[in-house]
Scaffold this active site. Structure first.
Site, mmCIF file in Angstrom:
data_model
loop_
_atom_site.group_PDB
_atom_site.id
_atom_site.type_symbol
_atom_site.label_atom_id
_atom_site.label_comp_id
_atom_site.label_asym_id
_atom_site.label_seq_id
_atom_site.Cartn_x
_atom_site.Cartn_y
_atom_site.Cartn_z
ATOM 1 N N GLY A 1 27.623 15.308 -25.211
ATOM 2 C CA GLY A 1 28.642 15.578 -26.236
ATOM 3 C C GLY A 1 28.233 14.909 -27.540
ATOM 4 O O GLY A 1 29.071 14.371 -28.274
ATOM 5 N N GLY B 1 29.724 15.912 -31.199
ATOM 6 C CA GLY B 1 31.143 15.747 -31.495
ATOM 7 C C GLY B 1 31.383 14.642 -32.508
ATOM 8 O O GLY B 1 30.446 13.975 -32.968
ATOM 9 N N ASP C 1 24.095 18.256 -26.080
ATOM 10 C CA ASP C 1 25.365 18.948 -26.300
ATOM 11 C C ASP C 1 25.166 20.395 -25.893
ATOM 12 O O ASP C 1 24.040 20.837 -25.682
ATOM 13 C CB ASP C 1 25.793 18.849 -27.781
ATOM 14 C CG ASP C 1 27.303 18.950 -27.935
ATOM 15 O OD1 ASP C 1 27.873 19.995 -27.541
ATOM 16 O OD2 ASP C 1 27.929 17.990 -28.424
ATOM 17 N N ILE C 2 26.279 21.121 -25.842
ATOM 18 C CA ILE C 2 26.203 22.537 -25.471
ATOM 19 C C ILE C 2 25.681 23.370 -26.640
ATOM 20 O O ILE C 2 25.255 24.497 -26.486
ATOM 21 C CB ILE C 2 27.579 23.021 -24.956
ATOM 22 C CG1 ILE C 2 27.439 24.316 -24.179
ATOM 23 C CG2 ILE C 2 28.600 23.118 -26.086
ATOM 24 C CD1 ILE C 2 28.557 24.550 -23.198
ATOM 25 N N TYR D 1 45.733 17.322 -22.173
ATOM 26 C CA TYR D 1 44.698 16.337 -22.490
ATOM 27 C C TYR D 1 45.030 14.976 -21.854
ATOM 28 O O TYR D 1 44.187 14.353 -21.193
ATOM 29 C CB TYR D 1 44.622 16.225 -24.013
ATOM 30 C CG TYR D 1 43.686 15.183 -24.566
ATOM 31 C CD1 TYR D 1 42.355 15.136 -24.193
ATOM 32 C CD2 TYR D 1 44.148 14.262 -25.519
ATOM 33 C CE1 TYR D 1 41.494 14.194 -24.745
ATOM 34 C CE2 TYR D 1 43.301 13.334 -26.076
ATOM 35 C CZ TYR D 1 41.972 13.284 -25.685
ATOM 36 O OH TYR D 1 41.129 12.355 -26.228
ATOM 37 N N LYS E 1 43.022 12.812 -19.075
ATOM 38 C CA LYS E 1 42.502 11.463 -19.355
ATOM 39 C C LYS E 1 43.045 10.448 -18.342
ATOM 40 O O LYS E 1 42.339 9.542 -17.916
ATOM 41 C CB LYS E 1 42.842 11.039 -20.791
ATOM 42 C CG LYS E 1 41.980 11.743 -21.837
ATOM 43 C CD LYS E 1 40.517 11.323 -21.716
ATOM 44 C CE LYS E 1 39.583 12.088 -22.608
ATOM 45 N NZ LYS E 1 38.160 11.849 -22.340
ATOM 46 N N ILE F 1 40.621 8.645 -34.449
ATOM 47 C CA ILE F 1 39.395 8.091 -35.056
ATOM 48 C C ILE F 1 39.145 8.770 -36.405
ATOM 49 O O ILE F 1 39.190 9.999 -36.506
ATOM 50 C CB ILE F 1 38.180 8.303 -34.129
ATOM 51 C CG1 ILE F 1 38.439 7.724 -32.727
ATOM 52 C CG2 ILE F 1 36.922 7.690 -34.740
ATOM 53 C CD1 ILE F 1 38.634 6.227 -32.661
HETATM 54 C C1 AKB Z 1 43.736 13.656 -30.404
HETATM 55 O O1 AKB Z 1 44.426 13.605 -31.423
HETATM 56 O O2 AKB Z 1 43.903 14.490 -29.505
HETATM 57 C C2 AKB Z 1 42.652 12.619 -30.200
HETATM 58 C C3 AKB Z 1 43.095 11.440 -29.392
HETATM 59 C C4 AKB Z 1 44.179 10.589 -29.853
HETATM 60 O O3 AKB Z 1 42.536 11.176 -28.363
HETATM 61 N N1 AKB Z 1 42.186 12.158 -31.469
#
Ligand code: AKB
Length: 317
Positions: free
Chosen positions: A10, A13, A36-37, A144, A148, A174
């Site tokens: 990755g 990214g 990366d892909i 997501y 995680k 970030i």
């Molecule tokens: C997102 O906004 O989905 C990411 C995160 C907070 O992991 N930047």
């Protein structure tokens, strides 16, 4: 590090691209394999080895590991919050299967150390959202966040059952001027700087008082590499790390100090709900204690760095 090399999966990214360059500056260009892909920037592809790699194929990962004598993997490939809501199955496949493959390869003896990023998205509405503790309620409401959280548990499982040295942090939003983020809820805090310079105004998709934990890229890279370097045999599966937190209104005020005519208006959309389920700021005392984590950038310092660098790029182009 011994003779073996480091693989970043990755690498094109937002975080991966800067991580590769930093790791190459520390360990040497030939020691850090970017993958990366899809192809990345010229800088990334020309100053060291680059491999096209689909992280959802274990055999493909193994091939690259064997070819380059890899002993450490930074698995940065992931689908983040907004995109993952659109493609839940693909998000699960990428975020979880790639991790399971890398953990299995470590268990099979191919790897000595693994870094895998988690996120503030592991937390949900039922989590205490101010100074969110290291260990607390984790009931994420996003695809997501669910991936995680599952990933954190898989890391803990492989660590406890097979002694795999896997390390992880829960990244906040970030912010960087080099590589744009993609598909995240915290992306507004990058877009706002670009728009401040190009248009002098920004329409924000979150409400003015939505407070979220954020971090400048240099701090994120520093956290990642210093965690991997730390002498930490019994660390947590994934550490809270914290640098700054602010609302859209506060980041706009900080931009106005340098661009007085900058204006912002607010049109919250579906991303508001995601942001509302995340912490406002995090307690990272465990990371401070275990591996001396300490950030360098607050909001004002970050605004200065973002605007200065983006202005330079604009002048060159
Ligand atoms: C997102 O906004 O989905 C990411 C995160 C907070 O992991 N930047």
């Amino acid at each position: 590090m011994n003779n073996n090399s480091i693989l970043v999966i990755g690498a094109c990214g937002q975080i991966g691209s800067e991580l590769v360059l930093k790791l190459r500056s520390i360990y040497g260009n030939e020691k850090v394999i970017a993958s990366d892909i899809k192809n990345g920037s010229d800088e990334l592809m020309q100053n060291g080895v680059f491999e096209i790699l689909d992280a959802t194929y274990k055999g493909a990962i193994l091939q690259v590991i064997k070819k380059h004598n890899v002993s450490e993997v930074y698995l940065m490939a992931a689908m983040v919050s907004v995109t993952a809501e659109k493609y839940p199955h693909r998000a699960w496949d990428l975020n979880i299967n790639s991790l399971l493959y890398v953990l299995e390869l470590a268990q099979e003896g191919y790897l000595k150390k693994v870094f895998w990023p988690s996120s503030i998205a592991v937390f949900g509405k039922t989590t205490p959202n101010i100074d969110t503790p290291q260990v607390t309620v984790t009931e994420p409401s996003t695809v997501y966040g669910i991936s995680k959280l599952a990933g954190e548990r898989w890391c803990a499982y492989y660590k406890a059952k097979y002694g795999i040295d896997v390390r992880s942090v829960r990244y906040p939003g970030i912010i960087s001027w080099k590589t744009p983020p993609g598909g995240g809820t915290t992306d507004y805090a990058v877009e706002i700087y670009h728009k401040a310079l190009s248009d002098g105004s920004y329409e924000c998709f979150l409400s003015e008082d939505t407070r979220l934990p954020m971090m400048y890229m240099d701090d994120a890279i520093d956290a990642t590499i210093s965690l991997m370097d730390a002498d930490l045999p019994n660390g947590f599966a994934s550490y809270n790390i914290s640098a700054t937190d602010f609302t859209p209104k506060e980041i706009a005020e900080s931009i106005k100090k340098q661009i007085p005519d900058f204006s912002i208006n607010y049109s919250p959309d579906f991303r508001q709900q995601i942001a509302d389920s995340w912490p406002q700021n995090m307690d990272d005392s465990q990371a401070q204690k275990d591996w001396n984590w300490k950030p360098n950038f607050d909001l004002e310092k970050m605004t200065k760095a973002m605007l200065e660098n983006l202005k330079l790029i604009k002048e060159v182009n």
